[in-house]
Design a protein around this motif. Structure first.
Motif, PDB file in Angstrom:
ATOM      1  N   GLU A  28       0.645  -1.268   0.204  1.00  0.00           N
ATOM      2  CA  GLU A  28      -0.007  -0.183  -0.014  1.00  0.00           C
ATOM      3  C   GLU A  28       0.936   1.301  -0.061  1.00  0.00           C
ATOM      4  OE1 GLU A  28      -3.401   2.354  -0.219  1.00  0.00           O
ATOM      5  OE2 GLU A  28      -3.207   0.406  -0.520  1.00  0.00           O
ATOM      6  N   ALA A  29       1.919   1.357   0.641  1.00  0.00           N
ATOM      7  CA  ALA A  29       2.680   2.521   0.836  1.00  0.00           C
ATOM      8  C   ALA A  29       3.449   2.675  -0.590  1.00  0.00           C
ATOM      9  CB  ALA A  29       3.909   2.090   1.733  1.00  0.00           C
ATOM     10  N   ILE A  30       3.695   1.478  -1.256  1.00  0.00           N
ATOM     11  CA  ILE A  30       4.542   1.781  -2.692  1.00  0.00           C
ATOM     12  C   ILE A  30       3.375   2.046  -3.552  1.00  0.00           C
ATOM     13  CG2 ILE A  30       5.714   0.452  -4.333  1.00  0.00           C
ATOM     14  CD1 ILE A  30       7.067  -1.129  -2.021  1.00  0.00           C
ATOM     15  N   GLU A  31       2.345   1.632  -3.683  1.00  0.00           N
ATOM     16  CA  GLU A  31       1.251   2.193  -4.609  1.00  0.00           C
ATOM     17  C   GLU A  31       0.882   3.320  -4.425  1.00  0.00           C
ATOM     18  OE1 GLU A  31      -3.404   0.687  -5.497  1.00  0.00           O
ATOM     19  OE2 GLU A  31      -1.955  -0.954  -5.133  1.00  0.00           O
ATOM     20  N   CYS A  32       0.797   3.796  -3.054  1.00  0.00           N
ATOM     21  CA  CYS A  32       0.343   5.313  -2.881  1.00  0.00           C
ATOM     22  C   CYS A  32       1.548   6.218  -3.412  1.00  0.00           C
ATOM     23  CB  CYS A  32       0.250   5.569  -1.418  1.00  0.00           C
ATOM     24  SG  CYS A  32      -1.190   5.165  -0.500  1.00  0.00           S
ATOM     25  N   THR A  35       1.175   6.253  -7.328  1.00  0.00           N
ATOM     26  CA  THR A  35       0.220   6.865  -7.863  1.00  0.00           C
ATOM     27  C   THR A  35       0.066   8.478  -7.672  1.00  0.00           C
ATOM     28  OG1 THR A  35      -1.282   6.355  -5.829  1.00  0.00           O
ATOM     29  CG2 THR A  35      -1.646   4.853  -7.910  1.00  0.00           C
ATOM     30  N   GLY A  36       1.306   8.720  -7.043  1.00  0.00           N
ATOM     31  CA  GLY A  36       1.366  10.264  -6.931  1.00  0.00           C
ATOM     32  C   GLY A  36       0.703  10.681  -5.534  1.00  0.00           C
ATOM     33  N   ASP A  37       0.441  10.025  -4.734  1.00  0.00           N
ATOM     34  CA  ASP A  37      -0.206  10.356  -3.310  1.00  0.00           C
ATOM     35  C   ASP A  37       1.060  10.214  -2.157  1.00  0.00           C
ATOM     36  OD1 ASP A  37      -1.279  10.916  -0.927  1.00  0.00           O
ATOM     37  OD2 ASP A  37      -2.889   9.469  -1.082  1.00  0.00           O
ATOM     38  N   VAL A  38       1.977  10.991  -2.415  1.00  0.00           N
ATOM     39  CA  VAL A  38       3.442  10.929  -1.770  1.00  0.00           C
ATOM     40  C   VAL A  38       3.061  10.966  -0.378  1.00  0.00           C
ATOM     41  CG1 VAL A  38       5.710  12.002  -1.544  1.00  0.00           C
ATOM     42  CG2 VAL A  38       4.589  11.577  -3.682  1.00  0.00           C
ATOM     43  N   ASP A  39       2.234  12.095   0.325  1.00  0.00           N
ATOM     44  CA  ASP A  39       2.147  12.211   1.726  1.00  0.00           C
ATOM     45  C   ASP A  39       1.564  10.962   2.415  1.00  0.00           C
ATOM     46  OD1 ASP A  39       3.204  14.534   1.576  1.00  0.00           O
ATOM     47  OD2 ASP A  39       1.224  15.697   1.286  1.00  0.00           O
ATOM     48  N   THR A  40       0.552  10.166   1.758  1.00  0.00           N
ATOM     49  CA  THR A  40       0.038   9.141   2.250  1.00  0.00           C
ATOM     50  C   THR A  40       1.226   8.026   2.278  1.00  0.00           C
ATOM     51  OG1 THR A  40      -2.246   9.585   1.708  1.00  0.00           O
ATOM     52  CG2 THR A  40      -1.852   7.186   2.294  1.00  0.00           C
ATOM     53  N   GLY A  41       1.753   7.813   1.161  1.00  0.00           N
ATOM     54  CA  GLY A  41       2.824   6.870   0.865  1.00  0.00           C
ATOM     55  C   GLY A  41       3.898   6.892   2.005  1.00  0.00           C
ATOM     56  N   LYS A  42       4.321   8.125   2.256  1.00  0.00           N
ATOM     57  CA  LYS A  42       5.238   8.394   3.530  1.00  0.00           C
ATOM     58  C   LYS A  42       4.910   8.025   4.536  1.00  0.00           C
ATOM     59  CE  LYS A  42       6.216  12.651   2.648  1.00  0.00           C
ATOM     60  NZ  LYS A  42       6.902  13.897   2.856  1.00  0.00           N
ATOM     61  N   VAL A  44       2.251   5.910   5.445  1.00  0.00           N
ATOM     62  CA  VAL A  44       2.225   4.347   5.539  1.00  0.00           C
ATOM     63  C   VAL A  44       3.680   3.493   5.546  1.00  0.00           C
ATOM     64  CG1 VAL A  44       1.379   2.280   4.363  1.00  0.00           C
ATOM     65  CG2 VAL A  44      -0.085   4.353   4.074  1.00  0.00           C
ATOM     66  N   LEU A  45       4.410   4.230   4.704  1.00  0.00           N
ATOM     67  CA  LEU A  45       6.009   3.641   5.033  1.00  0.00           C
ATOM     68  C   LEU A  45       6.476   4.061   6.090  1.00  0.00           C
ATOM     69  CD1 LEU A  45       7.535   2.126   3.074  1.00  0.00           C
ATOM     70  CD2 LEU A  45       8.863   4.219   2.318  1.00  0.00           C
ATOM     71  N   ARG A  46       6.339   5.119   6.980  1.00  0.00           N
ATOM     72  CA  ARG A  46       6.695   5.219   8.338  1.00  0.00           C
ATOM     73  C   ARG A  46       6.056   4.178   9.436  1.00  0.00           C
ATOM     74  NH1 ARG A  46       5.325  10.567   7.584  1.00  0.00           N
ATOM     75  NH2 ARG A  46       3.614  10.332   8.893  1.00  0.00           N
ATOM     76  N   ASP A  47       4.569   3.810   9.118  1.00  0.00           N
ATOM     77  CA  ASP A  47       3.989   2.937  10.194  1.00  0.00           C
ATOM     78  C   ASP A  47       4.478   1.546   9.806  1.00  0.00           C
ATOM     79  OD1 ASP A  47       2.329   4.798  10.920  1.00  0.00           O
ATOM     80  OD2 ASP A  47       0.714   4.324   9.805  1.00  0.00           O
ATOM     81  N   TYR A  48       4.946   1.240   8.518  1.00  0.00           N
ATOM     82  CA  TYR A  48       5.495  -0.088   8.342  1.00  0.00           C
ATOM     83  C   TYR A  48       6.811  -0.122   8.813  1.00  0.00           C
ATOM     84  CZ  TYR A  48       7.457  -4.064   5.984  1.00  0.00           C
ATOM     85  OH  TYR A  48       8.018  -5.381   5.533  1.00  0.00           O
ATOM     86  N   ILE A  49       7.758   0.757   8.758  1.00  0.00           N
ATOM     87  CA  ILE A  49       9.097   0.923   9.500  1.00  0.00           C
ATOM     88  C   ILE A  49       9.102   0.632  11.008  1.00  0.00           C
ATOM     89  CG2 ILE A  49      11.285   2.072   9.693  1.00  0.00           C
ATOM     90  CD1 ILE A  49      10.615   3.450   6.891  1.00  0.00           C
ATOM     91  N   ASN A  50       8.004   1.480  11.358  1.00  0.00           N
ATOM     92  CA  ASN A  50       7.810   1.461  12.942  1.00  0.00           C
ATOM     93  C   ASN A  50       7.472   0.073  13.452  1.00  0.00           C
ATOM     94  OD1 ASN A  50       8.906   3.978  13.859  1.00  0.00           O
ATOM     95  ND2 ASN A  50       6.891   4.853  13.124  1.00  0.00           N
ATOM     96  N   MET A  72      12.894  12.651   6.599  1.00  0.00           N
ATOM     97  CA  MET A  72      12.908  12.461   5.070  1.00  0.00           C
ATOM     98  C   MET A  72      11.322  11.891   4.849  1.00  0.00           C
ATOM     99  SD  MET A  72      14.958   9.766   2.691  1.00  0.00           S
ATOM    100  CE  MET A  72      16.450  10.101   3.231  1.00  0.00           C
ATOM    101  N   LEU A  73      10.808  10.963   5.875  1.00  0.00           N
ATOM    102  CA  LEU A  73       9.490  10.336   5.656  1.00  0.00           C
ATOM    103  C   LEU A  73       8.363  11.077   6.453  1.00  0.00           C
ATOM    104  CD1 LEU A  73      10.763   6.650   5.732  1.00  0.00           C
ATOM    105  CD2 LEU A  73      10.073   8.007   3.559  1.00  0.00           C
ATOM    106  N   GLY A  74       8.877  12.167   6.953  1.00  0.00           N
ATOM    107  CA  GLY A  74       7.702  12.854   7.824  1.00  0.00           C
ATOM    108  C   GLY A  74       7.062  13.769   6.955  1.00  0.00           C
ATOM    109  N   PRO A  75       5.919  14.500   7.599  1.00  0.00           N
ATOM    110  CA  PRO A  75       5.030  15.311   6.770  1.00  0.00           C
ATOM    111  C   PRO A  75       5.613  16.357   5.852  1.00  0.00           C
ATOM    112  CG  PRO A  75       4.536  14.973   9.006  1.00  0.00           C
ATOM    113  CD  PRO A  75       5.606  14.488   9.113  1.00  0.00           C
TER     114      PRO A  75
END
Length: 107
Positions: A28-32, A35-42, A44-50, A72-75
């Motif tokens: 989901e993070a990568i798909e976001c 598709t250009g939804d960088v804020d959501t992608g970052k 979800v990626l932060r949630d995944y890493i944590n 880097m992955l912050g808002p």
């Protein structure tokens, strides 16, 4: 919107016990991102890493500071593509998955 501690702990607990959930969170993070939804992608990626490897382990593997990766992955972070792809490659390796892009017609 800031996530509550309960939400983050719930995601972490689910990720620890459910391999399919971990895989879908990463997908989901990568798909976001794709598709250009960088804020959501970052986010979800932060949630995944944590919920999985943690920023300290990721930073050690990539020879960067944890704070730098968090920013880097912050808002307001604006990761460069090489950094983002390096993170994604590491996460896929640790998860034991290889995600592929598949072309589909736009809706």
């Amino acid at each position: 919107m800031a996530l509550t501690r309960d939400f983050k702990e719930t995601v972490k607990a689910r990720a620890e016990r459910d391999p399919a959930f971990r895989k879908e969170l990463l997908r989901e993070a990568i798909e976001c991102l794709l598709t250009g939804d960088v804020d959501t992608g970052k986010m979800v990626l932060r949630d995944y890493i944590n919920a999985t490897v943690g920023f300290a382990r990721l930073a050690a593997a990539l020879r960067r500071s944890p704070k730098s990766l968090m920013r880097m992955l912050g808002p307001s972070g604006n990761p460069q593509a090489p950094n983002l792809f390096e993170i994604i490659a590491y996460l896929q390796e640790k998860a034991g998955v290889r995600l592929h892009v598949k072309a589909a017609r736009a809706a």
